[in-house]
Design a protein around this motif. Structure first.
Motif, PDB file in Angstrom:
ATOM      1  N   GLU A  11       0.830  -1.204   0.000  1.00  0.00           N
ATOM      2  CA  GLU A  11       0.000   0.000   0.000  1.00  0.00           C
ATOM      3  C   GLU A  11       0.864   1.254   0.000  1.00  0.00           C
ATOM      4  O   GLU A  11       0.584   2.224  -0.707  1.00  0.00           O
ATOM      5  N   GLN A  12       1.957   1.247   0.785  1.00  0.00           N
ATOM      6  CA  GLN A  12       2.873   2.388   0.798  1.00  0.00           C
ATOM      7  C   GLN A  12       3.580   2.548  -0.541  1.00  0.00           C
ATOM      8  O   GLN A  12       3.810   3.672  -1.004  1.00  0.00           O
ATOM      9  N   LEU A  13       3.904   1.421  -1.174  1.00  0.00           N
ATOM     10  CA  LEU A  13       4.577   1.483  -2.465  1.00  0.00           C
ATOM     11  C   LEU A  13       3.715   2.193  -3.502  1.00  0.00           C
ATOM     12  O   LEU A  13       4.228   2.878  -4.391  1.00  0.00           O
ATOM     13  N   SER A  14       2.401   2.058  -3.401  1.00  0.00           N
ATOM     14  CA  SER A  14       1.505   2.664  -4.384  1.00  0.00           C
ATOM     15  C   SER A  14       1.523   4.184  -4.320  1.00  0.00           C
ATOM     16  O   SER A  14       1.021   4.848  -5.228  1.00  0.00           O
ATOM     17  N   SER A  15       2.116   4.768  -3.260  1.00  0.00           N
ATOM     18  CA  SER A  15       2.201   6.230  -3.167  1.00  0.00           C
ATOM     19  C   SER A  15       3.393   6.782  -3.938  1.00  0.00           C
ATOM     20  O   SER A  15       3.543   8.000  -4.068  1.00  0.00           O
ATOM     21  N   PHE A  16       4.259   5.902  -4.452  1.00  0.00           N
ATOM     22  CA  PHE A  16       5.397   6.314  -5.255  1.00  0.00           C
ATOM     23  C   PHE A  16       5.036   6.216  -6.732  1.00  0.00           C
ATOM     24  O   PHE A  16       4.301   5.318  -7.150  1.00  0.00           O
ATOM     25  N   SER A  17       5.547   7.159  -7.507  1.00  0.00           N
ATOM     26  CA  SER A  17       5.277   7.172  -8.939  1.00  0.00           C
ATOM     27  C   SER A  17       6.365   6.406  -9.696  1.00  0.00           C
ATOM     28  O   SER A  17       7.562   6.540  -9.366  1.00  0.00           O
ATOM     29  N   PRO A  18       6.004   5.579 -10.697  1.00  0.00           N
ATOM     30  CA  PRO A  18       4.673   5.366 -11.276  1.00  0.00           C
ATOM     31  C   PRO A  18       3.994   4.101 -10.757  1.00  0.00           C
ATOM     32  O   PRO A  18       3.189   3.506 -11.456  1.00  0.00           O
ATOM     33  N   GLY A  61      16.724  10.673   4.971  1.00  0.00           N
ATOM     34  CA  GLY A  61      17.958  11.432   4.812  1.00  0.00           C
ATOM     35  C   GLY A  61      17.788  12.575   3.830  1.00  0.00           C
ATOM     36  O   GLY A  61      16.676  12.892   3.388  1.00  0.00           O
ATOM     37  N   LYS A  62      18.925  13.196   3.485  1.00  0.00           N
ATOM     38  CA  LYS A  62      18.907  14.385   2.636  1.00  0.00           C
ATOM     39  C   LYS A  62      19.954  14.256   1.547  1.00  0.00           C
ATOM     40  O   LYS A  62      21.078  13.809   1.806  1.00  0.00           O
ATOM     41  N   VAL A  63      19.598  14.630   0.322  1.00  0.00           N
ATOM     42  CA  VAL A  63      20.523  14.581  -0.814  1.00  0.00           C
ATOM     43  C   VAL A  63      20.522  15.932  -1.519  1.00  0.00           C
ATOM     44  O   VAL A  63      19.575  16.723  -1.397  1.00  0.00           O
ATOM     45  N   SER A  64      21.599  16.180  -2.267  1.00  0.00           N
ATOM     46  CA  SER A  64      21.642  17.346  -3.153  1.00  0.00           C
ATOM     47  C   SER A  64      21.445  16.867  -4.577  1.00  0.00           C
ATOM     48  O   SER A  64      21.974  15.826  -4.976  1.00  0.00           O
ATOM     49  N   VAL A  65      20.657  17.605  -5.344  1.00  0.00           N
ATOM     50  CA  VAL A  65      20.328  17.246  -6.715  1.00  0.00           C
ATOM     51  C   VAL A  65      20.766  18.389  -7.629  1.00  0.00           C
ATOM     52  O   VAL A  65      20.318  19.528  -7.472  1.00  0.00           O
ATOM     53  N   GLU A  66      21.635  18.070  -8.599  1.00  0.00           N
ATOM     54  CA  GLU A  66      22.148  19.084  -9.523  1.00  0.00           C
ATOM     55  C   GLU A  66      21.793  18.680 -10.945  1.00  0.00           C
ATOM     56  O   GLU A  66      22.134  17.576 -11.388  1.00  0.00           O
ATOM     57  N   ASP A  67      21.105  19.595 -11.671  1.00  0.00           N
ATOM     58  CA  ASP A  67      20.651  19.285 -13.023  1.00  0.00           C
ATOM     59  C   ASP A  67      21.397  20.035 -14.113  1.00  0.00           C
ATOM     60  O   ASP A  67      20.999  20.006 -15.282  1.00  0.00           O
ATOM     61  N   GLY A  68      22.485  20.724 -13.757  1.00  0.00           N
ATOM     62  CA  GLY A  68      23.260  21.484 -14.742  1.00  0.00           C
ATOM     63  C   GLY A  68      22.950  22.958 -14.726  1.00  0.00           C
ATOM     64  O   GLY A  68      23.746  23.764 -15.226  1.00  0.00           O
ATOM     65  N   GLY A  77      10.705  11.525   2.567  1.00  0.00           N
ATOM     66  CA  GLY A  77       9.396  11.765   3.146  1.00  0.00           C
ATOM     67  C   GLY A  77       8.665  12.936   2.541  1.00  0.00           C
ATOM     68  O   GLY A  77       7.462  13.097   2.755  1.00  0.00           O
ATOM     69  N   SER A  78       9.354  13.775   1.764  1.00  0.00           N
ATOM     70  CA  SER A  78       8.714  14.917   1.114  1.00  0.00           C
ATOM     71  C   SER A  78       7.937  14.435  -0.103  1.00  0.00           C
ATOM     72  O   SER A  78       8.204  13.358  -0.634  1.00  0.00           O
ATOM     73  N   PRO A  79       6.961  15.226  -0.568  1.00  0.00           N
ATOM     74  CA  PRO A  79       6.209  14.807  -1.763  1.00  0.00           C
ATOM     75  C   PRO A  79       7.111  14.535  -2.965  1.00  0.00           C
ATOM     76  O   PRO A  79       6.867  13.598  -3.723  1.00  0.00           O
ATOM     77  N   GLU A  80       8.161  15.350  -3.155  1.00  0.00           N
ATOM     78  CA  GLU A  80       9.058  15.162  -4.286  1.00  0.00           C
ATOM     79  C   GLU A  80       9.818  13.845  -4.188  1.00  0.00           C
ATOM     80  O   GLU A  80      10.206  13.267  -5.211  1.00  0.00           O
TER      81      GLU A  80
END
Length: 350
Positions: A11-18, A61-68, A77-80
């Protein structure tokens, strides 16, 4: 390192896309294959532009995301975080662990395959049956298209397949296929029930009863061997019958998903997927020579050993067994496991 979070429920897995687009049956299969990872702060997780066999999701935890064009922070735990860090086989961003992190991964090809099965089955059921949605769950065609065997067929093949089915009525007590005879047809039960009768040497195994939407007869058509069991009508009913030539043309080519040796090596090097290499030849053949790290499990023992196999493991069958290896992959997938035939890059379609 943080404590590993509790493993996700279906059920928790269904909250992740896709994953929300998967049918419950295929979501359960994906759930069993999830790979949980922990990485310390400072670890580079993904590099932009590189190819990856798995799709990763941040759990804690926390990560940094760099797209250029810039850099942003992402917390578990955040929506993103319910979106994949790297949608698609080529990483669109560079990701680094800012704190200790927990993630889960799912192999790209498996996810794409399950999404395809779910979407194609839903499309075919809605377009090929003229029934109300609430009735579809009980329809023989709905059940058939929800199985791995037919769920992976492209829509064009399914249309041709259904056009070539021959519908035959059988009386109770009629033997539809007989042990030891050549295989001429593949059968799907449209109405009624049948009993699968095993030869005397296998009588210790429980009797198998099949009902509407179940199918039988494909193993002899895959292997080219004679029938391994007899099938008798328990009551009056109707079967959808497909000739061997049509089965070989439309169904057999898609039954055996493959993985290349190169992709298997990537799994081994990066530990991205829990897998086991199986050699399904006879023990005597195995002792004469086999691939390193492969385990011996003769194809004749697959059904009896299925209950002790780990459903979270991907089973890669070595090709030395020829048609037996292909049959083993089909049987494992039919039993609900994730299985591939090991083949070179030219053959691989997984």
């Amino acid at each position: 390192m943080p404590n590993e979070p509790s493993r996700l429920t279906c059920e928790q897995l269904s909250s992740f896309s896709p994953m929300d687009f998967l049918t419950p049956h295929y979501r359960q299969q994906l759930h069993a294959s999830l790979n949980y990872l922990q990485r310390p702060a400072g670890t580079p997780l993904l590099r932009r532009g590189e190819r990856s066999l798995a799709q990763y999701y941040l759990l804690a935890g926390k990560v940094s995301v760099e797209d250029g064009t810039g850099k942003r922070a992402l917390e578990g735990g955040s929506p993103e975080a319910h979106l994949p860090l790297n949608p698609g086989p080529t990483n669109p961003v560079t990701v680094r662990a800012v704190t200790d992190v927990c993630l889960f991964a799912v192999e790209h090809h498996l996810l794409e395959r399950l999404l395809s099965w779910s979407q194609e089955a839903a499309y075919e059921v809605s377009s090929l049956t003229d029934r109300q949605e609430e009735q579809a769950e009980d329809d023989w065609l709905t059940r058939l298209l929800a199985t791995p065997l037919f769920g992976r067929l492209p829509p064009s093949h399914l249309h041709a397949l259904l056009a070539r089915f021959e519908y035959v009525e059988y009386q109770a007590g009629t033997t539809v296929v007989r042990y030891g005879e050549p295989g001429e047809h593949f059968f799907v039960i449209k109405h009624g029930r049948v009993q699968v009768g095993l030869p005397s040497a296998s009588r210790e195994q429980p009797t198998l009863v099949l009902e509407r939407g179940d199918f039988f007869g494909e193993e002899a058509l895959i292997s080219g061997a004679v029938r391994s069991a007899s099938v008798t009508m328990l009551e009056n009913g109707e079967l959808a019958r497909l000739h061997r030539d049509d089965f070989v043309e439309l169904v057999r080519p898609t039954l055996i998903p493959r993985i290349s040796t190169q992709d298997l090596q990537r799994w081994q090097q990066r530990e991205q997927r829990k897998h086991l290499l199986l050699d399904v030849r006879l023990a005597a053949e195995y002792r004469l020579g086999h691939l390193p790290e492969s385990l011996s499990l003769p194809v004749a023992s697959l059904r009896t050993q299925a209950s002790v196999l780990d459903r979270s493991t991907c089973y890669v069958v070595t090709p030395e067994g020829g048609i037996r290896s292909e049959l083993a992959v089909h049987l494992l997938n039919q039993l609900g496991f994730d299985a591939y035939l090991l083949g070179d890059d030219r053959e691989a379609v997984a």
